[in-house]
Scaffold this active site. Structure first.
Site, short mmCIF file in Angstrom:
data_model
loop_
_atom_site.label_atom_id
_atom_site.label_comp_id
_atom_site.label_asym_id
_atom_site.label_seq_id
_atom_site.Cartn_x
_atom_site.Cartn_y
_atom_site.Cartn_z
N SER A 1 0.75 -1.10 -0.03
CA SER A 1 0.15 0.00 -0.08
C SER A 1 0.74 1.19 0.02
O SER A 1 0.39 2.28 -0.17
CB SER A 1 -0.92 0.18 1.18
OG SER A 1 -0.20 0.23 2.31
N LYS B 1 0.25 4.32 6.99
CA LYS B 1 -0.17 5.29 5.71
C LYS B 1 0.51 6.65 5.87
O LYS B 1 1.33 6.91 6.99
CB LYS B 1 -1.65 5.36 5.90
CG LYS B 1 -2.26 4.09 5.89
CD LYS B 1 -2.39 3.26 4.59
CE LYS B 1 -3.12 2.30 4.58
NZ LYS B 1 -2.83 1.32 3.43
#
Length: 285
Positions: free
Chosen positions: A58, A122
């Protein structure tokens, strides 16, 4: 001569011990060593730094699967999620955060998923009060598009696959000058255009750098339903199973720390077309 005598005496003692006594002595020495080492390790990894291994793609191209990342635990203060091995979720530690500090836009943060027990990583895109929206692959912050510059086209083999994919590498730059690379693939992905998100107080809007392979704050499965095209609330029941939900708005008290350095990696570069590979040992983020 006295030293030689002492050594000889020690050797004689060792030879006189039975196998069971030798095992018992070794276990005792190991126990003493661990009794010293474990508290020191827990203090270091609980208050200063800990290592995390990247489990997914990701955050490509910034982070690759198997990268070992140093996480600064003191960056945003401490709460129950700061304890190593995620022990805080099992201990009766009161909620709240001491020495709390707000992340900066562009920081790469490690946090516990608000809806499951997974630890994730993230990038901070939206801070409390920000208005965030994706329009045609571009991030809009408070009505203004983030500065984006096309860098290059790369082909690489994703982790666990046998075929190469094509990715378009872009550099995004925040208002304070901090920049980072992102990958975009197919236009028209469901995360390329979104409703308007207004980040609640005490929360963050997080995104993965690999924009077509990150179940992040852009997706409604972890949010309250939009009202008139706007999502600005938290605390609603999920419409999907928790393990299928996006991270939604992430509470700041779920932060583990700030990812700062790729210590090392087992990642094997598989770029095609002779594209150069980035250094993956002791590389700052």
């Amino acid at each position: 001569m006295a030293d030689d005598g002492e050594k000889a005496h020690s050797v004689d003692e060792d030879e006189s011990l039975t196998f069971g006594q030798k095992v018992k002595r070794e276990l005792h020495e190991w126990a003493v060593t661990l009794a010293v080492f474990i508290p020191v390790f827990m203090i270091f990894s609980g208050l200063l730094y800990e290592q995390r291994v990247i489990p997914s793609e990701s955050m490509v191209p910034t982070l690759q699967v198997s990268d070992r990342v140093a996480v600064a635990k003191f960056a945003y203060g401490y709460d129950r999620y700061s304890l190593p091995f995620s022990l805080g979720r099992y201990l009766p530690i009161p909620e709240g955060r001491i020495f709390a500090r707000t992340p900066k836009r562009g920081d790469v943060v490690v946090f516990e998923h608000p809806h499951t027990a997974r630890v994730m990583i993230k990038r901070v895109i939206g801070l409390p009060g920000d208005r965030i929206q994706m329009i045609g692959e571009t991030v809009y912050i408070n009505g203004n598009p983030i500065d984006s510059e096309y860098i290059r086209t790369v082909r690489y083999v994703p982790h666990g696959r046998s075929r190469a994919v094509t990715a378009y590498e872009w550099r995004e730059t925040a208002d304070d000058g901090k920049s980072w690379l992102t990958h975009r693939q197919e236009k028209g992905d469901r995360g390329d255009n979104t409703v308007l998100f207004v980040v609640p107080e005490g929360h963050l809007f997080l995104m993965g750098d690999n924009r077509d392979n990150s179940l992040d704050s852009r997706f409604l499965s972890g949010h309250c339903p939009p009202i008139d095209g706007v999502v600005d609330r938290v605390g609603c029941p999920l419409s999907v199973e928790a393990d299928q939900a996006s991270v939604g708005f992430v509470p700041m008290d779920h932060l583990v720390g700030r990812a700062e350095t790729v210590i090392m990696s087992l990642y094997r570069c598989k770029f095609e077309d002779n594209e150069p590979c980035k250094k993956r040992v002791w590389r700052g983020l």
